[in-house]
Every structure is written in structure tokens, then in C-alpha cells.
Enzyme design. Structure first.
Site, mmCIF file in Angstrom:
data_model
loop_
_atom_site.group_PDB
_atom_site.id
_atom_site.type_symbol
_atom_site.label_atom_id
_atom_site.label_comp_id
_atom_site.label_asym_id
_atom_site.label_seq_id
_atom_site.Cartn_x
_atom_site.Cartn_y
_atom_site.Cartn_z
ATOM 1 N N GLY A 69 0.810 -1.210 0.000
ATOM 2 C CA GLY A 69 0.000 0.000 0.000
ATOM 3 C C GLY A 69 0.848 1.268 0.000
ATOM 4 O O GLY A 69 0.521 2.245 -0.683
ATOM 5 N N SER A 70 1.929 1.264 0.746
ATOM 6 C CA SER A 70 2.750 2.475 0.851
ATOM 7 C C SER A 70 3.330 2.862 -0.505
ATOM 8 O O SER A 70 3.264 4.027 -0.914
ATOM 9 C CB SER A 70 3.887 2.267 1.861
ATOM 10 O OG SER A 70 3.368 2.002 3.138
ATOM 11 N N ASN A 150 -7.792 3.877 8.828
ATOM 12 C CA ASN A 150 -7.240 2.682 9.472
ATOM 13 C C ASN A 150 -7.277 2.741 10.991
ATOM 14 O O ASN A 150 -7.261 1.708 11.644
ATOM 15 C CB ASN A 150 -5.806 2.448 8.988
ATOM 16 C CG ASN A 150 -4.959 3.703 9.028
ATOM 17 O OD1 ASN A 150 -5.327 4.733 8.466
ATOM 18 N ND2 ASN A 150 -3.845 3.635 9.703
ATOM 19 N N GLN A 178 -7.755 -0.134 3.579
ATOM 20 C CA GLN A 178 -8.629 -0.702 4.607
ATOM 21 C C GLN A 178 -9.980 -1.154 4.038
ATOM 22 O O GLN A 178 -10.745 -1.812 4.726
ATOM 23 C CB GLN A 178 -8.870 0.321 5.730
ATOM 24 C CG GLN A 178 -7.647 0.580 6.591
ATOM 25 C CD GLN A 178 -7.271 -0.609 7.465
ATOM 26 O OE1 GLN A 178 -8.112 -1.409 7.881
ATOM 27 N NE2 GLN A 178 -5.984 -0.742 7.765
ATOM 28 N N SER A 198 -3.592 -3.272 -0.590
ATOM 29 C CA SER A 198 -2.480 -4.035 -0.026
ATOM 30 C C SER A 198 -2.966 -5.415 0.414
ATOM 31 O O SER A 198 -3.960 -5.526 1.137
ATOM 32 C CB SER A 198 -1.907 -3.275 1.175
ATOM 33 O OG SER A 198 -0.913 -4.045 1.800
ATOM 34 N N HIS A 200 -1.905 -7.742 2.482
ATOM 35 C CA HIS A 200 -1.878 -8.267 3.861
ATOM 36 C C HIS A 200 -3.001 -7.726 4.749
ATOM 37 O O HIS A 200 -3.132 -8.126 5.899
ATOM 38 C CB HIS A 200 -0.504 -8.071 4.506
ATOM 39 C CG HIS A 200 -0.172 -6.681 4.961
ATOM 40 N ND1 HIS A 200 -0.192 -6.314 6.286
ATOM 41 C CD2 HIS A 200 0.205 -5.585 4.281
ATOM 42 C CE1 HIS A 200 0.177 -5.052 6.387
ATOM 43 N NE2 HIS A 200 0.430 -4.578 5.187
ATOM 44 N N THR A 236 12.019 -7.722 -10.826
ATOM 45 C CA THR A 236 11.361 -9.008 -11.089
ATOM 46 C C THR A 236 10.115 -9.122 -10.219
ATOM 47 O O THR A 236 10.162 -8.850 -9.016
ATOM 48 C CB THR A 236 12.336 -10.159 -10.802
ATOM 49 O OG1 THR A 236 13.507 -9.938 -11.593
ATOM 50 C CG2 THR A 236 11.732 -11.513 -11.141
ATOM 51 N N CYS A 323 3.405 6.374 20.239
ATOM 52 C CA CYS A 323 4.469 6.330 21.250
ATOM 53 C C CYS A 323 5.414 5.163 21.023
ATOM 54 O O CYS A 323 6.603 5.246 21.279
ATOM 55 C CB CYS A 323 3.884 6.208 22.644
ATOM 56 S SG CYS A 323 2.930 7.644 23.077
HETATM 57 C C1 LIG Z 1 -1.651 -0.610 6.074
HETATM 58 C C2 LIG Z 1 -2.011 0.647 5.371
HETATM 59 C C3 LIG Z 1 -1.150 1.229 4.400
HETATM 60 C C4 LIG Z 1 0.224 0.664 4.114
HETATM 61 O O1 LIG Z 1 0.177 -0.542 3.406
HETATM 62 P P1 LIG Z 1 1.494 -1.464 3.385
HETATM 63 O O2 LIG Z 1 1.154 -2.554 2.435
HETATM 64 O O3 LIG Z 1 1.685 -1.944 4.788
HETATM 65 O O4 LIG Z 1 2.615 -0.606 2.888
HETATM 66 C C5 LIG Z 1 -1.561 2.372 3.752
HETATM 67 N N1 LIG Z 1 -2.758 2.926 4.019
HETATM 68 C C6 LIG Z 1 -3.612 2.407 4.904
HETATM 69 C C7 LIG Z 1 -4.928 3.065 5.144
HETATM 70 C C8 LIG Z 1 -3.264 1.263 5.626
HETATM 71 O O5 LIG Z 1 -4.106 0.759 6.535
#
Ligand SMILES: *Cc1c(COP(=O)(O)O)cnc(C)c1O
Length: 394
Positions: A69-70, A150, A178, A198, A200, A236, A323
Site C-alpha cells: 500500500g505504501s 485505518n 482498509q 495491499s 496483507h 522481477t 508512542c
Molecule cells: C496498512 C495501510 C497502508 C500501508 O500498506 P502497506 O502494504 O503496509 O505498505 C496504507 N494505508 C492504509 C490506510 C493502511 O491501513
């Protein structure tokens, strides 16, 4: 153990693990290689692309695989910023409570001469389509607004914002990390130009995601190298990860409605139970809310202490505050919702999935009130509030 941190990551499902193992054992070639082993990997890759596209209402060629996602957020925003700059447009509209993958990219673009405007999200953690309509200007290059938050779980009016942006001819990106697999997402019907997801976050593997880009929009490559992904993303391809993502997304979409019904019933039970704790407050929108999200602030409690004590009781949860990352600043999301610093520090996020049970909810409803009471009993500040020397905030 009770796992209630599904907004952070999810467990891979057996179907996903099987699909990935088969891929790693049998189609482990490089998809760019011309011999049969490579071409079979290429076929598996294109099959996954088509299946993922179908789940979100896209065309296969509109799907670019990323490391998650990032990266998708970074690439979407950088690409849209560049398209805008080529037309003299340097205004970018977003919200104050986006994920850091969006906010930090925008911050960087701000240093590079773009004008970044972050809309306030109000108490419930949302923006209205009217707010967006009023803020769009002649020189707006991009509107980037998350599908669902999130931390506090609010779901934003994305189809309405999509329609508005299309009408005003402004590019629209949404961080739907999300939402995908949990809410009905359809890029065509919802008029989304760019979308990040994303794997995961819906029981797929970590380190793999997608940037959907409407056909015809040129992407800026963040990584220079080979010509993979039509030259939009060198390196790749992570074939087993992508195959796992396709399996996970198909599974999530096939069971989406029933999972959402089950999970939101558990969520509502938790919200009702935790809401009975004195001097507590639910964060986010009570109605337009992710099926699995429960987010509370408890006055007189340190979020981190609460998490550690819950961990001792076998409950995995999360605090909105940052934190743990070495900073004493509370969560930018809770501050954006207008929570005072002191209250924002006492946050707890429980994020459920269909793997959670009624028994999990009952255990949490026993553990959290006990732990909150225990921490309050140890707090001098709480004593001052109870004796009237200091005022309660919640
Ligand atoms: C987890 C998350 C991301 C980041 O995704 P990654 O695959 O961990 O880099 C970005 N945006 C939101 C809203 C997320 O919950």
C-alpha cells in the site's frame, strides 16, 4: 491468544498459503524469461492480474503490482503531481487524517513547490462532498482521500467524491487499503482514477499490493530498472506474493457480505460493552464504519500500558498513538478528530476479522474494563479528577 489487530495485518488463509506454495514449487521461473518455465510464471502472473482486476471492476492493464500500500500511495500521488505540474496545476487536496504513506509524500511535494491543502475531518472523522466541492480550484492537480480510515474506522463518501472529481475534471486517488476485501469497491462505478490496495490487509501476504490506474493515465516509475509492469515498476515480479494476493482477494470478495455481517455484529457488541465504561468515547463515525473497527479513548489511561496489560492477558490490540515508534506525540488521526492530547493518549483500537468469535468478544469485554479500572486506580491524575481537583474531559 485473541488476535484483534486486523487493521495492522491479517493472518494468511489456508487457500492463500496453498496457492503461494504451489507457485513457489512449480512456477518459480522469471516471468521475463522466454523458455517455458518463465512463460508459465508469466501466465500465472497475468492470470492473477485479471482476477484482481475483476474483483475491483478494473481492466487487467490498469493493474500495476507494487510492494504494498505504501508504494502504491507514493506512486499514485507522485504520478498525479507530475501530470498536474505539466498543465500548470500544483494544488493537491487531501485530508488531515490520511495514512503516513500519503501525508509524508504530500509533505515532500510541499517542499517541491506544490500547494498542499488538508481538509479537516471533524469529530466523526470524515469529510463531506460539499467540503471537497468548495475546496477544488482551477489549479487542483489531485484529490487524494482515503476510502476508510485505518485507526478510527470511518468510511468516507468515496462514490460521491469520485463523481464530483470526474465532473470537475480533477484526478482522484483513494487509499483503499482498509476497504478492499471489506467494503464493495468498484473503480468504474465509483469513478476512481487511482486506487491503492495491499494484500496483507485481507488475509494475503505482506509486501505486495496494487496501484490501479485508469487507462490512459501515465504513471511515473519510482524504481528505475527493467521494463517489468510495462515500464511502470522495475524489478522481477513477486509472483508468489501476487498469486497469494489474487487468491486472498477472490476469497474476501466471494464472502464479503457474509463476513461483513458477522464481523459488524461482533463489532457492535464490543462498542456497546466498552461504551459502558465511564469517561470513555467511541472514535470515528458510529454509522459509516468499517465492519471490524472498534476505536475508543479512555480518559485517565495510557494507551501503551493498556496494550501491554492486554497482551499479558493474550489479547493483541493496538493503540492509536505513535508512542511505540519512539515519539511521544499522540496519533495525528485522533488529534485531527479534535481529541485533546491527554485523551488521545488513552486510545485503544480493536480490529476484528471473520476469524474472531463471540467468545473473543466476551473475553475482551471482561479484560478491557478490568484493565482500564486497574490503570485508573494507579493514576494520580485520575484521583485528582475523581476528587474534583481536575475536571473530566470525557
Ligand atoms: C496498512 C495501510 C497502508 C500501508 O500498506 P502497506 O502494504 O503496509 O505498505 C496504507 N494505508 C492504509 C490506510 C493502511 O491501513
Amino acid at each position: 491468544m485473541i488476535y484483534a489487530d486486523n487493521a495492522a495485518t491479517t493472518r494468511m488463509s489456508p487457500t492463500v498459503l496453498d496457492a503461494m506454495l504451489t507457485c513457489m514449487k512449480e512456477t518459480w521461473g522469471n516471468p521475463s524469461s522466454l523458455y517455458d518455465l518463465g512463460q508459465r510464471a508469466a501466465e500465472v502472473l497475468e492470470d492473477a492480474r485479471a482476477r484482481i482486476a475483476a474483483c475491483i471492476g478494473a481492466q487487467p492493464r490498469e493493474i500495476t503490482f507494487t510492494s504494498g500500500g505504501s508504494e502504491a500511495d507514493n506512486q499514485a500521488i507522485r504520478s498525479a503531481a507530475r501530470i498536474g505540474a505539466e498543465r500548470g496545476k500544483r494544488h493537491i487536496l487531501s485530508t488531515a487524517f490520511e495514512h503516513h504513506a500519503v501525508l509524508h509524500t504530500l509533505e515532500q511535494l510541499g517542499k517541491e513547490g506544490y500547494e498542499i491543502e488538508l481538509l479537516p475531518v471533524g469529530e466523526k472523522g470524515t469529510v463531506t462532498v460539499q467540503q471537497v466541492a468548495q475546496a477544488i480550484r482551477e489549479d487542483t492537480a489531485l484529490v487524494t482521500i482515503m476510502y476508510a480510515n485505518n485507526e478510527v474506522g470511518s468510511v468516507l463518501p468515496i462514490p460521491e467524491i469520485g463523481a464530483l472529481c470526474r465532473e470537475r475534471k480533477v484526478l482522484f486517488h483513494t487509499d483503499a487499503v482498509q476497504a478492499v476485501g471489506h467494503l464493495p469497491v468498484d473503480v468504474r462505478a465509483q469513478k476512481i482514477d487511482m486506487l491503492s490496495l495491499s494484500a496483507h490487509k485481507f488475509h494475503g501476504p505482506k509486501g505486495v499490493g496494487v496501484l490501479y490506474t485508469r487507462q490512459g493515465l501515465p504513471l511515473t516509475s519510482l524504481i528505475q530498472g527493467g521494463a517489468q509492469e510495462r515500464g511502470k515498476r522495475a524489478g522481477t515480479e513477486n509472483v508468489p506474493g501476487i498469486v497469494g494476493m489474487a487468491a486472498a482477494l477472490e476469497e474476501a470478495c466471494a464472502h464479503r457480505a457474509e463476513n461483513a455481517a458477522k464481523v459488524s455484529a461482533l463489532r457492535d457488541k464490543l462498542i456497546a460493552g466498552l461504551g459502558a465504561i465511564p469517561h470513555s468515547a467511541l472514535n470515528g463515525d458510529p454509522v459509516d464504519r468499517l465492519p471490524g473497527n472498534v476505536s475508543f479513548c479512555f480518559e485517565g489511561v495510557e494507551g501503551e500500558s493498556l496494550l501491554l496489560l492486554l497482551d499479558d492477558k493474550g489479547i493483541c490490540a493496538s493503540s492509536g498513538s505513535a508512542c511505540t515508534s519512539g515519539s511521544l506525540d499522540p496519533s495525528h488521526v485522533l488529534l485531527a478528530l479534535g481529541r485533546p492530547h491527554e485523551v488521545a493518549h488513552g486510545s485503544l483500537r480493536l480490529s476484528l476479522s471473520e476469524e474472531n468469535s463471540e467468545a473473543d468478544v466476551e473475553a475482551i469485554l471482561k479484560a478491557v474494563p478490568e484493565t482500564v479500572a486497574c490503570l485508573r486506580a494507579m493514576s494520580p491524575l485520575w484521583r485528582d479528577k475523581c476528587s474534583g481537583k481536575q475536571a473530566f474531559i470525557l
